[in-house]
Every structure is written in structure tokens, then in C-alpha cells.
Design an enzyme around this catalytic site. Structure first.
Site, PDB file in Angstrom:
ATOM      1  N   GLY A  52       0.830  -1.207   0.000  1.00 47.49           N
ATOM      2  CA  GLY A  52       0.000   0.000   0.000  1.00 47.49           C
ATOM      3  C   GLY A  52       0.858   1.248   0.000  1.00 47.49           C
TER       4      GLY A  52
ATOM      5  N   ARG B 236      -7.762  -3.059  -1.630  1.00 49.25           N
ATOM      6  CA  ARG B 236      -7.648  -2.000  -0.608  1.00 49.25           C
ATOM      7  C   ARG B 236      -8.076  -0.637  -1.176  1.00 49.25           C
ATOM      8  NH1 ARG B 236      -1.959  -2.755   2.249  1.00 49.25           N
ATOM      9  NH2 ARG B 236      -2.833  -1.125   3.569  1.00 49.25           N
TER      10      ARG B 236
ATOM     11  N   SER C 254      -3.727   8.746   8.283  1.00 50.89           N
ATOM     12  CA  SER C 254      -2.995   7.853   7.373  1.00 50.89           C
ATOM     13  C   SER C 254      -1.709   8.520   6.916  1.00 50.89           C
ATOM     14  CB  SER C 254      -3.854   7.505   6.159  1.00 50.89           C
ATOM     15  OG  SER C 254      -3.014   6.997   5.131  1.00 50.89           O
TER      16      SER C 254
ATOM     17  N   GLN D   2       0.248   7.262   4.738  1.00 46.82           N
ATOM     18  CA  GLN D   2       0.372   7.091   3.287  1.00 46.82           C
ATOM     19  C   GLN D   2      -0.357   8.216   2.550  1.00 46.82           C
ATOM     20  OE1 GLN D   2      -1.084   3.104   2.747  1.00 46.82           O
ATOM     21  NE2 GLN D   2       0.759   2.175   3.635  1.00 46.82           N
TER      22      GLN D   2
ATOM     23  N   ASP E 198       0.372  -1.178  13.024  1.00 46.70           N
ATOM     24  CA  ASP E 198       0.832  -2.440  12.435  1.00 46.70           C
ATOM     25  C   ASP E 198       1.182  -3.484  13.493  1.00 46.70           C
ATOM     26  OD1 ASP E 198       0.494  -1.386   9.911  1.00 46.70           O
ATOM     27  OD2 ASP E 198       2.575  -0.720   9.745  1.00 46.70           O
TER      28      ASP E 198
HETATM   29  C1  S3P Z   1       2.618   3.179   6.418  1.00 48.99           C
HETATM   30  C2  S3P Z   1       1.584   3.745   7.083  1.00 48.99           C
HETATM   31  C3  S3P Z   1       0.564   2.974   7.819  1.00 48.99           C
HETATM   32  C4  S3P Z   1       0.972   1.522   8.019  1.00 48.99           C
HETATM   33  C5  S3P Z   1       1.585   0.941   6.808  1.00 48.99           C
HETATM   34  C6  S3P Z   1       2.818   1.721   6.386  1.00 48.99           C
HETATM   35  C7  S3P Z   1       3.579   4.061   5.724  1.00 48.99           C
HETATM   36  O1  S3P Z   1      -0.642   3.038   7.098  1.00 48.99           O
HETATM   37  O2  S3P Z   1      -0.134   0.755   8.424  1.00 48.99           O
HETATM   38  O3  S3P Z   1       1.980  -0.405   7.062  1.00 48.99           O
HETATM   39  O4  S3P Z   1       4.656   3.592   5.337  1.00 48.99           O
HETATM   40  O5  S3P Z   1       3.262   5.243   5.562  1.00 48.99           O
HETATM   41  P1  S3P Z   1      -1.548   4.359   7.054  1.00 48.99           P
HETATM   42  O6  S3P Z   1      -1.328   5.039   5.773  1.00 48.99           O
HETATM   43  O7  S3P Z   1      -2.929   3.869   7.221  1.00 48.99           O
HETATM   44  O8  S3P Z   1      -1.085   5.251   8.176  1.00 48.99           O
END
Ligand code: S3P
Length: 431
Positions: free
Chosen positions: A91, A120, A162, A164, A314
């Protein structure tokens, strides 16, 4: 491949934890956007991260592993890749790359992923990027085709928190001079903010009445740098939780990222009575790292409130295993996001715990676990193709009364290649 974890052996010694996954993706992507050649030490060489390395190569960056073990990334003016960009199970790769391409006029790319990633939600990046003026074809799921454009600014409220989504917006804003701000009522991990600064990009952060406000400054061009990546606290969670619950254990993980937005599990374990010790704290490429030592401990149940969850999002599968061994009722609130991770983790945790003889219940987005000092185990767990469910239940098998088997071990390589060898080096019986 099935794996079985058998109880009876204490875990002792040093667990060699690979580099942090979030930082590894970012180091590659930011390096590909930077002028010049960056060097990365401690890159996680897992399936997920290698998918990102292939993706940035497809956009024109040059990526190589040197004889020293460091990786080099030569940034480039990105070009449209000839083929769809396969983000595998990741993701982070998909959402960050979509953001980066969205702000590049003239560049188009189609993003795909494996079955889990294709299920997702992507609307969470598509919608704010669309408000900035991005042109993205497709629905709420991959595949999506992004046509880069000159974007405007945004003031985005990041709910649910989030990292991401925040990172995708920041990357999309690198190519424009407009005001780009993300406000987080509950802060998500801030590796992008920290690492963008290492690459010379101005990022401001402010504690405001609305929440934590992150904004791009005037200087947005990235220039190459040297990044040293610490060990991944999310990977360290599995051997360290196993050491907490397996009698006679005393384990240490060195150089782990202990950024406060990632240490929720360790704080919770401490509050549960775990004997946990941090030492040798230092700053490495802007991130706080430390050695974490844990000894077997008798645990009390915990109450985790929703606002605490982003700092351990996580680690909930690992925490759930610890709760199973803590006599009494543990309560973890605000777990809605777990339903859209690599699997429906809330469902996978509940059915795995139940199969191992642990009473547990899910009520909305709250998980209740009725722990006992002795856990039956003796089950075959469906991992649903999720690396963290696989590692969590193997940890349980090391401390339960009977062995625990998992149905599929391959996915562990997406985040923790060498997991089984590391666990065996501590004394674990995993076959
Ligand atoms: C991540 C952010 C988290 C985490 C994912 C990695 C990242 O998700 O669960 O495994 O590298 O930015 P979110 O975007 O929901 O915070």
C-alpha cells in the site's frame, strides 16, 4: 508452505531485525526524485521494498546494490513507464507513487497490485489528489491510471490518520508552489516529514487547535543525500512479544527506530508489566533509534484508546498475542483501519485467537481479549495471506501449551525476510 511453532524453548540473545519498511520505501522514492545520487544503508530487502525499487527504475531512476551492502539511487526526470507499475502487496508503494506521479505534468502511469492490494481502498488518496487537480482514472481500487498535471494547493484533514495519504499529498505538492497542508487530529507516522528534510525539502510542522499541521515550505526541490535506516519496530515486535510471553526469555533488538509515533506497542507492553529497557538512544538520519531489551514477564491486561492506535497500527496482531497471555480483559479501541490492511486483520485476529482457545470478541471497531496465563494453542491458523498475522501466531505457538501451525508462510517475505532464521537463532522451534 506451512510452518509450525512449538513451545518449550526460551528466546535468548540478539534478534537481527531488518531495516524499517516505511523508511525504505521513502528512501527509494525520494532518492528517485532527487537531483544526484543518494546512498542508503540498512535498506530493507523485502518483496514490498523491491517492488518499489523496480517501480522507480521503471520511471527512470537508476538503482544498484553496492558491494558494501549499501544501495545507490540516481534520481532522474521521471518518464512514463512502458508497462503498468506493479506495486505487489505494498500500500505504501502504491499510494506514495500515485501521489508523486500526480504532480508531474506529462507523465502517465497505471498502477496495479496483487489480490490483497487490489482490494484496498485508494479513494483516500484519489479524493484529496483530485481536489489538488490530479487526473486519476479508475474507481476506489487498483488498477488506477494517473496522468500527471500541474496541481494546486490543498488543506487536507487527514481522517482516519494515514501516513500514506499524508505522504501522497506532500509528494504531489513537490512540483508546485501552492500552499499544501495536511492537518491530523491524531498524528500518523512522520517519516516523510523527517526524510524530506534530509533531502533538503522544507517541511513545517505545527501543533494547532485543529491538530498536527504539516505543510510544505518554499524550497521543495530534493537533493541527494546519505540515509541510514534503523531496524523496523514493526518487525521487532514479533520476536520481542514472543520473548515477553515465552518463559525464560531475554532478547534484545539493536538499532530499532523508536520514533514516538511508532512505539505504541512498546509503551503498552511496559504498562502491561513487561520488563523492557531502552538503551543506546541516538539520532540516525533524523530518526531516533535505540536498542530494545525485553525479558519474559507476567503481563496485566491493557486498555488502548483509539487515539493511541496510530502509533501501533501495524503492531495490533502482536499486541493481541501479548493480551492473550495477560490474565483478565484487555480492550483495544479504534481498530476500524485494521479491516483495510493486507487482510481484514480484525477478523483474522479474532478467528485465530478463538481457534487457539482464547476468548475474544469484536464489537464495532473494539477488540476485547480475555487473557489467561496459559493459552491452549494447538490450532492451524489461516493467515489470509497476511505477513503480520503469520508472524503473530507463530509467536503465540512458542508460548502456548500446544504448537500453532500457520497455513502460508511465503508472505512473511513482504516485510521480514529471514524471520524464521532470526527466530531460530534466538532458540525458537519453528519448523
Ligand atoms: C505506512 C503507514 C501505515 C501503516 C503501513 C505503512 C507508511 O498506514 O499501516 O503499514 O509507510 O506510511 P496508514 O497510511 O494507514 O497510516
Amino acid at each position: 508452505m506451512k510452518l509450525t511453532a512449538t513451545p518449550g524453548c526460551p528466546l535468548r540473545g540478539e534478534a537481527a531485525i531488518p531495516g524499517d519498511k516505511s523508511c525504505s520505501h521513502r528512501a527509494l522514492i525520494f532518492g528517485a526524485l532527487a537531483e544526484g545520487e543518494s546512498r542508503i544503508e540498512g535498506l530493507l530487502e523485502s518483496e514490498d521494498v523491491l517492488a518499489t525499487a523496480r517501480a522507480i527504475e521503471a520511471f527512470g531512476a537508476r538503482v544498484a546494490k553496492e558491494a558494501t551492502g549499501k544501495w545507490s539511487v540516481r534520481g532522474a526526470d521521471w518518464a512514463s513507464p512502458a508497462d503498468p507499475v506493479d506495486c505487489g502487496n505494498s500500500g505504501t508503494a502504491a499510494r506514495l507513487l500515485i501521489g508523486a506521479v500526480a504532480g508531474m505534468p506529462g507523465i502517465s502511469a497505471t498502477f496495479t497490485g496483487d489480490a490483497s492490494l487490489s482490494a484496498r481502498p485508494m479513494g483516500r488518496v484519489k479524493t484529496p489528489l483530485g481536489r489538488m487537480g490530479a487526473r486519476i482514472e479508475g474507481g476506489d481500487r487498483l488498477p488506477l491510471t494517473v496522468h500527471g498535471a500541474r496541481l494546486g494547493g490543498i488543506d487536507h484533514r487527514n481522517v482516519p490518520a494515514s501516513a500514506q495519504v499524508k505522504s501522497a499529498i506532500l509528494l504531489a505538492g513537490l512540483g508546485n508552489g501552492a500552499a499544501v497542508q495536511v492537518v491530523e487530529p491524531m498524528p500518523s507516522r512522520d517519516h516523510s516529514e523527517i526524510m524530506l528534510a534530509q533531502f533538503g525539502c522544507q517541511v513545517g510542522v505545527d501543533d494547532t487547535e485543529q491538530g498536527w499541521a504539516v505543510r510544505l515550505g518554499e524550497r521543495r526541490a530534493l537533493s541527494s543525500c546519505e540515509i541510514v535506516i534503523g531496524a523496523d519496530p514493526s518487525s521487532a515486535a514479533f520476536p520481542l512479544v514472543a520473548a515477553t510471553i515465552a518463559p525464560g526469555s531475554d532478547g534484545v533488538a539493536r538499532g530499532v527506530i523508536v520514533n514516538p509515533l511508532r512505539t505504541g506497542l512498546y509503551e503498552t507492553l511496559e504498562a502491561m508489566g513487561a520488563e523492557i529497557e531502552l538503551s543506546n538512544e541516538c539520532i540516525q538520519s533524523g530518526e531516533l533509534v535505540a536498542d530494545i531489551r525485553i525479558r519474559h514477564s507476567t503481563l496485566r491486561p491493557c486498555h488502548v484508546a483509539a487515539r493511541q492506535v496510530p502509533a501501533m497500527i501495524d503492531e495490533i496482531p502482536a499486541l493481541a498475542i501479548a493480551c492473550a497471555f495477560a490474565e483478565g480483559e484487555s480492550l483495544i479501541e479504534g481498530l476500524g483501519e485494521l479491516r483495510v490492511k493486507e487482510s481484514d486483520r480484525l477478523g483474522a485476529i479474532l478467528s485465530g485467537l478463538t481457534a487457539c482457545g482464547v476468548t475474544a470478541a469484536v464489537d464495532g471497531d473494539t477488540l476485547r481479549i480475555f487473557g489467561k496465563e496459559r493459552v491452549k494453542g494447538g490450532a492451524r491458523i489461516s493467515t489470509r495471506g497476511d505477513h503480520r498475522i503469520a508472524m503473530a501466531f507463530l509467536a503465540m505457538g512458542l508460548a502456548a501449551e500446544q504448537p500453532v501451525e500457520i497455513d502460508q508462510a511465503e508472505m512473511i517475505g513482504t516485510s521480514f525476510p529471514g524471520f524464521v532464521e532470526v527466530m531460530r537463532s534466538l532458540g525458537a522451534d519453528i519448523q
